[in-house]
Design a protein around this motif. Structure first.
Motif, PDB file in Angstrom:
ATOM      1  N   THR A  24     -42.766 103.005 -85.092  1.00 24.05           N
ATOM      2  CA  THR A  24     -42.804 101.059 -85.652  1.00 24.05           C
ATOM      3  C   THR A  24     -43.147 101.023 -87.286  1.00 24.05           C
ATOM      4  O   THR A  24     -43.850 100.170 -87.255  1.00 24.05           O
ATOM      5  CB  THR A  24     -43.362 101.000 -84.482  1.00 24.05           C
ATOM      6  N   ILE A  25     -44.134 101.773 -87.734  1.00 24.73           N
ATOM      7  CA  ILE A  25     -44.915 102.146 -88.255  1.00 24.73           C
ATOM      8  C   ILE A  25     -44.251 101.644 -90.176  1.00 24.73           C
ATOM      9  O   ILE A  25     -45.068 100.772 -90.943  1.00 24.73           O
ATOM     10  CB  ILE A  25     -46.099 104.009 -88.215  1.00 24.73           C
ATOM     11  N   LEU A  26     -42.941 101.628 -90.095  1.00 25.88           N
ATOM     12  CA  LEU A  26     -42.148 101.075 -91.344  1.00 25.88           C
ATOM     13  C   LEU A  26     -42.280 100.397 -91.722  1.00 25.88           C
ATOM     14  O   LEU A  26     -42.488  99.494 -92.624  1.00 25.88           O
ATOM     15  CB  LEU A  26     -41.064 102.125 -91.249  1.00 25.88           C
ATOM     16  N   PRO A  50     -42.844 114.578 -88.868  1.00 22.89           N
ATOM     17  CA  PRO A  50     -42.923 112.663 -88.847  1.00 22.89           C
ATOM     18  C   PRO A  50     -43.470 111.692 -90.197  1.00 22.89           C
ATOM     19  O   PRO A  50     -42.748 111.800 -91.134  1.00 22.89           O
ATOM     20  CB  PRO A  50     -43.959 112.567 -87.857  1.00 22.89           C
ATOM     21  N   THR A  51     -44.891 113.563 -90.566  1.00 23.93           N
ATOM     22  CA  THR A  51     -45.215 112.657 -91.753  1.00 23.93           C
ATOM     23  C   THR A  51     -44.400 113.179 -93.306  1.00 23.93           C
ATOM     24  O   THR A  51     -44.298 112.397 -94.475  1.00 23.93           O
ATOM     25  CB  THR A  51     -47.123 113.806 -91.947  1.00 23.93           C
ATOM     26  N   SER A  57     -38.938 107.875 -96.745  1.00 23.05           N
ATOM     27  CA  SER A  57     -38.040 106.831 -96.035  1.00 23.05           C
ATOM     28  C   SER A  57     -38.766 106.008 -96.939  1.00 23.05           C
ATOM     29  O   SER A  57     -38.414 104.752 -97.620  1.00 23.05           O
ATOM     30  CB  SER A  57     -38.629 106.414 -94.200  1.00 23.05           C
ATOM     31  N   LEU A  58     -40.018 105.880 -96.714  1.00 27.02           N
ATOM     32  CA  LEU A  58     -40.939 104.915 -97.946  1.00 27.02           C
ATOM     33  C   LEU A  58     -40.350 105.674 -98.966  1.00 27.02           C
ATOM     34  O   LEU A  58     -41.104 104.286 -99.878  1.00 27.02           O
ATOM     35  CB  LEU A  58     -42.396 105.420 -97.611  1.00 27.02           C
ATOM     36  N   ARG A  59     -40.024 106.366 -99.863  1.00 23.87           N
ATOM     37  CA  ARG A  59     -39.758 106.607-100.770  1.00 23.87           C
ATOM     38  C   ARG A  59     -38.453 106.047-101.592  1.00 23.87           C
ATOM     39  O   ARG A  59     -38.313 105.647-102.832  1.00 23.87           O
ATOM     40  CB  ARG A  59     -40.097 108.084-101.356  1.00 23.87           C
ATOM     41  N   ALA A  60     -37.819 105.617-100.990  1.00 30.20           N
ATOM     42  CA  ALA A  60     -36.413 105.532-100.018  1.00 30.20           C
ATOM     43  C   ALA A  60     -36.419 104.084-100.391  1.00 30.20           C
ATOM     44  O   ALA A  60     -35.392 102.889-100.733  1.00 30.20           O
ATOM     45  CB  ALA A  60     -35.281 105.825 -99.538  1.00 30.20           C
ATOM     46  N   LEU A  61     -37.658 103.506-100.293  1.00 28.70           N
ATOM     47  CA  LEU A  61     -37.305 101.622 -99.945  1.00 28.70           C
ATOM     48  C   LEU A  61     -36.779 101.639-102.103  1.00 28.70           C
ATOM     49  O   LEU A  61     -37.693 101.622-102.775  1.00 28.70           O
ATOM     50  CB  LEU A  61     -38.845 101.059 -99.964  1.00 28.70           C
ATOM     51  N   PRO A  62     -37.062  99.612-102.008  1.00 30.09           N
ATOM     52  CA  PRO A  62     -36.804  99.251-103.171  1.00 30.09           C
ATOM     53  C   PRO A  62     -37.840  99.045-103.609  1.00 30.09           C
ATOM     54  O   PRO A  62     -38.976  98.588-102.830  1.00 30.09           O
ATOM     55  CB  PRO A  62     -35.995  97.798-102.814  1.00 30.09           C
ATOM     56  N   GLU A  63     -37.859  98.855-105.625  1.00 25.20           N
ATOM     57  CA  GLU A  63     -38.692  98.899-105.748  1.00 25.20           C
ATOM     58  C   GLU A  63     -40.463  97.894-105.228  1.00 25.20           C
ATOM     59  O   GLU A  63     -41.142  97.774-105.777  1.00 25.20           O
ATOM     60  CB  GLU A  63     -38.543  98.858-107.454  1.00 25.20           C
ATOM     61  N   GLU A  64     -39.779  96.262-104.768  1.00 20.18           N
ATOM     62  CA  GLU A  64     -40.555  95.818-104.624  1.00 20.18           C
ATOM     63  C   GLU A  64     -41.145  95.789-103.364  1.00 20.18           C
ATOM     64  O   GLU A  64     -42.766  95.327-103.132  1.00 20.18           O
ATOM     65  CB  GLU A  64     -39.716  94.559-104.206  1.00 20.18           C
ATOM     66  N   ARG A  65     -41.032  96.763-102.333  1.00 14.38           N
ATOM     67  CA  ARG A  65     -42.055  96.951-101.761  1.00 14.38           C
ATOM     68  C   ARG A  65     -42.458  99.047-101.248  1.00 14.38           C
ATOM     69  O   ARG A  65     -42.593  99.482-100.103  1.00 14.38           O
ATOM     70  CB  ARG A  65     -40.953  97.242 -99.965  1.00 14.38           C
ATOM     71  N   SER A 263     -57.469 103.049 -90.468  1.00 15.37           N
ATOM     72  CA  SER A 263     -56.968 101.720 -89.649  1.00 15.37           C
ATOM     73  C   SER A 263     -56.344 101.974 -88.563  1.00 15.37           C
ATOM     74  O   SER A 263     -56.527 101.143 -87.803  1.00 15.37           O
ATOM     75  CB  SER A 263     -55.498 101.863 -90.519  1.00 15.37           C
ATOM     76  N   PHE A 264     -57.152 103.082 -88.349  1.00 14.40           N
ATOM     77  CA  PHE A 264     -56.254 103.492 -86.616  1.00 14.40           C
ATOM     78  C   PHE A 264     -55.180 103.070 -85.793  1.00 14.40           C
ATOM     79  O   PHE A 264     -54.776 102.483 -85.150  1.00 14.40           O
ATOM     80  CB  PHE A 264     -56.984 103.010 -85.766  1.00 14.40           C
ATOM     81  N   ASN A 265     -53.767 101.990 -86.735  1.00 14.15           N
ATOM     82  CA  ASN A 265     -52.401 101.790 -87.072  1.00 14.15           C
ATOM     83  C   ASN A 265     -53.083 100.641 -86.668  1.00 14.15           C
ATOM     84  O   ASN A 265     -51.829  99.703 -86.854  1.00 14.15           O
ATOM     85  CB  ASN A 265     -51.620 102.540 -85.965  1.00 14.15           C
ATOM     86  N   ASN A 266     -54.407  99.918 -86.518  1.00 14.83           N
ATOM     87  CA  ASN A 266     -54.463  98.183 -86.826  1.00 14.83           C
ATOM     88  C   ASN A 266     -54.229  97.918 -88.190  1.00 14.83           C
ATOM     89  O   ASN A 266     -55.336  97.088 -88.516  1.00 14.83           O
ATOM     90  CB  ASN A 266     -55.959  97.841 -86.018  1.00 14.83           C
TER      91      ASN A 266
END
Length: 294
Positions: A24-26, A50-51, A57-65, A263-266
């Protein structure tokens, strides 16, 4: 506002957050401002895949994200030099500019690399275009490695790295004494302070004892209102730790460029704390939402 508080506000504004690559991190990273630096850990159970997939996946996001990514490449999870070549090729294809190379928590190495030093040497031998390479450091020692060995390893890794990150520690004075010691010993690369984010206190104490920072847990336990927080289930926030570090941040001999937030994912609560703390040190002004770390 004095210069030290302004410096602290700037460091909090530039702080980067460590996350764990879960399913769910994305979606949860929408709470982090664009162009923020995000460190992505690797699990001794799940391995590196997974890393690397989260990086892609994050690199494929649009520029605004778009975020700036710092994947962890744990040495004990890399099989051999061929596997390392594949990893470096994927990272370069994703235009990764910084990585962090710990030894890793796996009980048994996946292959040839028992420690990060050997992997760092092979990285240098292979060659790569990654600008920054970080290494782990342990101000309160390591449960499996003697202090003199830790110092020797830091000295040997220094030519192969551009920065270090300190292991979680709750005692600001212990952190400063350790930094002063390694500077005297010739370790000069910048030291990003590993800062515990917002977390459940009982879980934080349990984790700290497991990774060998038991001495500074005593400092945590002496913090005002801790028992009340435990009873009321209020989370830990690193405000006391920041207050203890604040007088030393401007010392060029210690060379602290900023903070690495565990963050421990918090993610939501840690980011909310970061923004509020930055505003507090910045005279009530919110941290800038423009690209950080430029």
């Amino acid at each position: 506002m004095n210069d030290t508080r302004k410096l602290m506000a700037g460091m909090l504004g530039q702080a980067y957050m460590e996350v764990i690559p879960t399913r769910t991190i994305l979606d949860r990273l929408i709470h982090v401002p664009r162009h923020s630096y995000i460190a992505i850990t690797c699990s001794p159970v799940q391995g590196l895949e997974p890393t690397l997939k989260l990086v892609e996946s994050l690199r494929a996001l649009p520029e605004e994200r778009r975020l700036k990514l710092i994947p962890h490449i744990a040495a004990r999870m890399v099989r051999d030099k061929g596997h390392l070549r594949e990893i470096l090729a994927r990272l370069e294809s994703s235009r990764v500019e910084s990585i962090f190379v710990p030894g890793g928590d796996a009980e048994q190495p996946a292959g040839d690399y028992d420690c990060s030093l050997d992997l760092l040497r092979d990285m240098a031998d292979i060659g790569h275009s990654i600008e920054d390479v970080g290494i782990a450091s342990h101000p309160e020692g390591h449960p499996l490695v003697l202090d003199n060995q830790l110092l020797r390893l830091l000295k040997e890794k220094q030519p192969l790295a551009t920065y270090l990150v300190t292991q979680m520690c709750f005692d600001p004075q212990a952190l400063i004494r350790w930094l002063q010691m390694i500077r005297r010993e010739g370790i000069s690369i910048p030291a990003w302070i590993g800062l515990p984010g917002v977390a459940d206190i009982s879980k934080l104490i349990s984790l700290s004892l497991r990774i060998g920072v038991g001495q500074s847990v005593k400092v945590l336990k002496r913090q005002k209102g801790l028992i009340r927080k435990l009873v009321s289930h209020k989370p830990y926030q690193p405000d006391d730790l920041l207050a203890g570090l604040e007088p030393h941040l401007a010392d060029p001999g210690i060379n602290i460029p900023g903070f690495h937030l565990f963050s421990f994912n918090n993610i939501e609560s840690t980011e909310r704390w970061r923004v509020d703390a930055c505003r507090n040190f910045n005279g009530g002004l919110s941290p800038r939402e423009e690209p950080r770390g430029q």
